[in-house]
Design a protein around this motif. Structure first.
Motif, PDB file in Angstrom:
ATOM      1  N   VAL A  57      45.767  40.130  34.637  1.00 54.28           N
ATOM      2  CA  VAL A  57      44.404  39.405  33.992  1.00 54.28           C
ATOM      3  C   VAL A  57      43.760  40.397  33.109  1.00 54.28           C
ATOM      4  CG1 VAL A  57      42.202  38.992  34.708  1.00 54.28           C
ATOM      5  CG2 VAL A  57      44.383  38.557  36.002  1.00 54.28           C
ATOM      6  N   ILE A  58      43.901  41.833  33.286  1.00 54.03           N
ATOM      7  CA  ILE A  58      43.650  42.588  32.064  1.00 54.03           C
ATOM      8  C   ILE A  58      43.743  42.750  30.957  1.00 54.03           C
ATOM      9  CG2 ILE A  58      42.719  45.013  31.869  1.00 54.03           C
ATOM     10  CD1 ILE A  58      40.929  43.731  33.909  1.00 54.03           C
ATOM     11  N   SER A  59      45.081  42.508  30.657  1.00 55.14           N
ATOM     12  CA  SER A  59      45.767  42.236  29.168  1.00 55.14           C
ATOM     13  C   SER A  59      45.950  41.339  28.801  1.00 55.14           C
ATOM     14  CB  SER A  59      47.162  42.283  29.708  1.00 55.14           C
ATOM     15  OG  SER A  59      48.416  41.859  29.795  1.00 55.14           O
ATOM     16  N   ILE A  60      45.685  40.059  29.909  1.00 55.69           N
ATOM     17  CA  ILE A  60      45.433  38.656  28.656  1.00 55.69           C
ATOM     18  C   ILE A  60      44.185  38.665  28.032  1.00 55.69           C
ATOM     19  CG2 ILE A  60      44.934  36.266  29.062  1.00 55.69           C
ATOM     20  CD1 ILE A  60      47.142  36.101  31.824  1.00 55.69           C
ATOM     21  N   ALA A  61      42.899  39.424  29.077  1.00 56.65           N
ATOM     22  CA  ALA A  61      41.473  39.295  28.364  1.00 56.65           C
ATOM     23  C   ALA A  61      41.752  40.422  26.608  1.00 56.65           C
ATOM     24  CB  ALA A  61      40.749  39.999  29.596  1.00 56.65           C
ATOM     25  N   GLU A  62      42.158  41.629  27.442  1.00 57.49           N
ATOM     26  CA  GLU A  62      42.527  42.219  25.952  1.00 57.49           C
ATOM     27  C   GLU A  62      42.767  41.593  24.394  1.00 57.49           C
ATOM     28  OE1 GLU A  62      42.433  45.685  26.381  1.00 57.49           O
ATOM     29  OE2 GLU A  62      40.476  45.511  27.707  1.00 57.49           O
ATOM     30  N   LEU A 107      34.668  41.655  26.870  1.00 55.33           N
ATOM     31  CA  LEU A 107      33.443  41.837  27.174  1.00 55.33           C
ATOM     32  C   LEU A 107      33.211  40.751  28.204  1.00 55.33           C
ATOM     33  CD1 LEU A 107      30.220  42.957  26.564  1.00 55.33           C
ATOM     34  CD2 LEU A 107      30.225  40.838  24.930  1.00 55.33           C
ATOM     35  N   GLU A 108      33.275  39.000  28.271  1.00 56.48           N
ATOM     36  CA  GLU A 108      33.088  38.049  29.621  1.00 56.48           C
ATOM     37  C   GLU A 108      33.321  38.682  31.678  1.00 56.48           C
ATOM     38  OE1 GLU A 108      34.237  37.482  26.361  1.00 56.48           O
ATOM     39  OE2 GLU A 108      33.034  35.898  25.860  1.00 56.48           O
ATOM     40  N   LEU A 109      35.212  38.908  30.510  1.00 58.37           N
ATOM     41  CA  LEU A 109      35.602  40.058  31.958  1.00 58.37           C
ATOM     42  C   LEU A 109      35.077  40.951  32.413  1.00 58.37           C
ATOM     43  CD1 LEU A 109      37.469  39.365  33.907  1.00 58.37           C
ATOM     44  CD2 LEU A 109      39.454  40.879  32.874  1.00 58.37           C
ATOM     45  N   ASN A 110      35.102  42.126  32.082  1.00 61.98           N
ATOM     46  CA  ASN A 110      34.324  43.172  32.079  1.00 61.98           C
ATOM     47  C   ASN A 110      32.567  43.057  32.842  1.00 61.98           C
ATOM     48  OD1 ASN A 110      36.246  45.687  31.864  1.00 61.98           O
ATOM     49  ND2 ASN A 110      36.115  44.913  30.335  1.00 61.98           N
ATOM     50  N   ALA A 132      39.316  47.986  26.247  1.00 59.77           N
ATOM     51  CA  ALA A 132      38.897  47.456  24.828  1.00 59.77           C
ATOM     52  C   ALA A 132      36.867  47.278  25.040  1.00 59.77           C
ATOM     53  CB  ALA A 132      39.297  45.441  24.821  1.00 59.77           C
ATOM     54  N   MET A 133      36.921  46.881  26.085  1.00 58.97           N
ATOM     55  CA  MET A 133      34.454  47.360  26.820  1.00 58.97           C
ATOM     56  C   MET A 133      34.563  48.610  25.997  1.00 58.97           C
ATOM     57  SD  MET A 133      33.100  45.374  28.296  1.00 58.97           S
ATOM     58  CE  MET A 133      31.391  46.049  28.080  1.00 58.97           C
ATOM     59  N   LEU A 138      29.135  49.117  25.630  1.00 61.58           N
ATOM     60  CA  LEU A 138      28.933  49.601  27.362  1.00 61.58           C
ATOM     61  C   LEU A 138      27.682  49.901  28.151  1.00 61.58           C
ATOM     62  CD1 LEU A 138      30.897  49.512  30.504  1.00 61.58           C
ATOM     63  CD2 LEU A 138      32.021  52.035  29.335  1.00 61.58           C
ATOM     64  N   VAL A 139      27.165  50.976  27.005  1.00 60.44           N
ATOM     65  CA  VAL A 139      26.557  51.733  27.552  1.00 60.44           C
ATOM     66  C   VAL A 139      25.477  50.051  28.230  1.00 60.44           C
ATOM     67  CG1 VAL A 139      24.784  53.193  27.645  1.00 60.44           C
ATOM     68  CG2 VAL A 139      27.044  53.704  27.144  1.00 60.44           C
TER      69      VAL A 139
END
Ligand code: C2E
Ligand code: MG
Ligand code: MG
Length: 638
Positions: free
Chosen positions: A428-433, A439-442, A473-474, A480-481
């Motif tokens: 899932v993470i790799s698809i999101a990246e 950004l949306e997923l994190n 990527a996030m 991030l902060v």
């Protein structure tokens, strides 16, 4: 190299300079010559025409005086004018050219003699003295045709005038300038031809490694495909991408990265045969075109050989560097109708080889395309799933080994796809990246974890921290902060309850900004854990700069503890290192009782693993926490 280029450029400037000066000189000489010829022509032609006309007027007046139709003064005037014209032609320097014409000087002398001989007779001639007038007329008349001829020649053939004098000088100047033009032009053409040949060569080769570049490789593919069609033979294509090159580049510097690429290219070049071309497509990506007798076996063997060659470490600026590669193999025409398509297929196979841990190369098969299409489709579904809350979190406890109490939980992403079922979080993470959803997923994960943490607190359960994982990527591309701070505020969560987990690799990807990002998070009051520690390339000096509180030893070191004494030594040294940096240590993947005993004995503070609990949903964690409140400790997998 640069000096030589400077010299070539200087030479080019000199040649162009000579060319320009020659051209200007030649132009000036030419216009000077034309002007002077024109002047000479005008002056001379005019003087001779005046002489011609004066001679005519004089002989006519002579006839008229003989007939008594003109008086003596008019005849004397014409005589004087004729004398004057002749005098000018005989002595004037501007008429030198006329005098130099063949027979001209003699003609003038003859005319002058006649004038002198008949001066007295002309002056004495009275109107009506017909015989006398006729005598004088007969003396002058024969000269009229040659004077007319001279007039016509000097007027219509100007280049005869002055050719003997002006032109030789001009010819030398003009000849020299033409020679200059010719020489400089020739050198210029030669230089341009050489330069363009060199430029073409450079445009087709990679500056760093000297290998053919992508453009050249594409040309090779075109020709090779034509030949393969004609000969009805196969071609093999390999796409090679180095693993972790960016990390090495970031750790050791770009100059070391360049040196590594040069050495890698050298190794590739040395291990392929004469019917194989190696090219650098860009960055850390190479490609190989196999001609001759080609089949999958040969290409796979070559891929294996290239990997083997790479696996011998190389010395880069005093460091022993080990590099691996992922290789994709595709055959033409077996896998594709064109070599361009075969290159795309090899790229897909390479991409999937990279995704699979422990696989160095893969041969293309059509199912791979389906896999990629599925990823694209999943990315669309994921976009929807984030918005419509189809995702969920499970939580896995982290246990303080000494007290066996749950110290915190780690939020782990779960996605049950309505059609494809469970999709592992790493996918899932790799698809999101890949599809720009990081950004949306994190943010969704952080927000959901914060909400859950606040709910547990409101239920009066034992205070435990909430750990969330952050994707690369996030970390590298987004604020991030800012996101963490905004979401903490939004859900009213105490920052000290939040732990941000970043993998060691992720901090290395952005080695310069890493300390700053982590410092920003620390300033918010959140704790930081370095995840999957031991699998990356970070150095002690890098580690020292990162304001983290926890090291999470990767589960690969924990899972085989009883069989692999080296792992225990490794864990021991990480615990020693963490002690000296005043960091806490968490062992991931604790599955066996004896792992727990070993870790406890070595002084590891925290453990996480199936031995204590698998990742569970919020309700199950709530039950565990309630049991803990009642004094029941979590020592067995539930
Ligand atoms: P991680 O952060 O190292 O998480 C620990 C992984 O180890 C989890 O896998 C967990 O289920 C697994 N694990 C825990 N105890 C044991 C054990 O005793 N034995 C074994 N074999 N495995 C154990 P999971 O949930 O499949 O997650 C895998 C990775 O995916 C995580 O590794 C993390 O890097 C990533 N991930 C999971 N959820 C998220 C998330 O919400 N955001 C981000 N960015 N990454 C996530
Ligand atoms: Mg983690
Ligand atoms: Mg981990």
């Amino acid at each position: 190299m640069r000096g030589q280029q400077g010299l070539r450029f200087g030479l080019l400037i000199v040649v162009v300079g000579v060319f320009a000066v020659s051209a200007v000189f030649s132009y000036l000489r030419h216009s000077e010559t034309s002007e002077s010829l024109a002047m000479v022509h005008k002056t001379s032609a005019w003087a001779v025409s005046e002489l011609d006309s004066e001679l005519l007027k004089f002989t006519q007046t002579l006839e008229l005086v003989g007939l008594g139709a003109r008086n003596q003064e008019q005849l004397i005037l014409r005589f004087d004018l004729l004398w004057a014209r002749l005098d000018i032609l005989q002595t004037g320097s501007e008429n030198l050219e006329v005098r130099n014409l063949a027979g001209a000087a003699e003609l003038f002398d003859q005319l002058m003699t006649l004038l002198q001989q008949h001066e007295a007779a002309v002056f004495a001639l009275q109107p009506g003295e017909r015989q006398q007038a006729k005598k004088i007329f007969n003396a002058f008349h024969p000269l009229q045709p040659p004077v007319r001829e001279l007039h016509v020649d000097s007027f219509y053939d100007p280049y005869q005038v002055g050719l003997d004098t002006e032109l030789p000088v001009n010819q030398v100047g003009f000849g020299l300038s033409m020679l200059g033009l010719l020489l400089s032009g020739t050198v210029l053409v030669l230089l341009v031809v050489r330069e363009s040949a060199r430029n073409r060569l450079q445009a087709l080769h990679d500056d760093l490694t000297g290998l053919p570049n992508r453009k050249y490789f594409n040309e090779l593919l075109r020709y090779s495909e034509i030949n393969a069609r004609y000969q009805q033979t196969r071609r093999g294509l390999l796409v090679i991408d180095l693993d972790n090159f960016k990390e090495i580049n970031d750790t050791l510097g770009h100059a070391a990265g360049d040196e590594l690429l040069i050495k890698v290219a050298e190794r590739f070049r040395k291990c392929v045969g004469p019917d194989v071309d190696v090219a650098r497509l860009g960055g850390d990506e190479f490609a190989v075109l196999v001609e001759g007798t080609v089949d999958n076996h040969r290409c796979v063997q070559l891929a294996q050989k290239l990997c083997d060659r790479l696996s011998h470490g190389m010395e880069i600026r005093g460091n022993q560097v080990f590099i691996a590669a992922s290789i994709g193999v595709s055959l033409y025409p077996d896998d594709a109708d064109t070599l361009d398509q075969a290159l795309i297929n090899a790229d897909i196979a390479m991409y999937l080889a990279k995704k699979d841990d422990g696989v160095s190369y893969r041969s293309y098969d059509p199912a791979m395309n389906a896999k990629l299409l599925r990823r694209r489709e999943l990315s669309e579904h994921l976009r929807q799933a984030i918005v419509t809350d189809q995702l969920s979190l499970n939580y896995q406890p982290l246990i303080r080994l000494a007290s066996r109490q749950v110290e915190s939980v780690e939020a782990l992403l779960r996605w049950h796809h309505p059609e494809y079922g469970y999709i592992p979080p790493l996918e899932v993470i790799s698809i999101a990246e890949q599809y720009d959803l990081a950004l949306e997923l994190n943010e969704w994960v952080i927000a959901s974890a914060c909400k859950q943490s606040v709910i547990w607190q409101s239920l009066g359960l034992p205070q435990i921290k909430m750990a969330v994982n952050i994707s690369p990527a996030m970390y590298a591309k987004h604020d991030l902060v800012g996101s963490v701070s905004r979401l903490l505020n939004k859900y009213g969560m105490d920052p000290e309850q939040l732990v941000i987990e970043v993998t060691e690799d992720t901090t290395m990807r952005d080695i310069e900004s890493s300390p700053g990002i982590l410092k920003g998070l620390r300033e918010l009051g959140v704790d930081l854990a370095l995840d999957d520690f031991g699998t990356g390339y970070s150095s002690l000096s890098h580690l020292k700069q990162l304001p983290v509180q926890k090291l999470k030893i990767d589960k690969s070191f924990v899972q085989d503890l009883d069989n692999e004494p080296r792992d225990l030594r490794f864990i021991r040294s990480i615990i020693g290192l963490a002690d000296s940096l005043e960091l806490e240590v968490v062992a991931e993947g604790v599955e066996q009782q004896h792992d727990f005993t070993d870790l406890d004995r070595e002084g590891c503070t925290f453990g996480q693993g199936y031995l204590f609990s698998r990742p569970r949903d919020a309700a199950a964690i709530e039950r565990i926490l309630r049991e803990q409140q009642l004094g029941q400790l979590l020592t067995h997998a539930g």
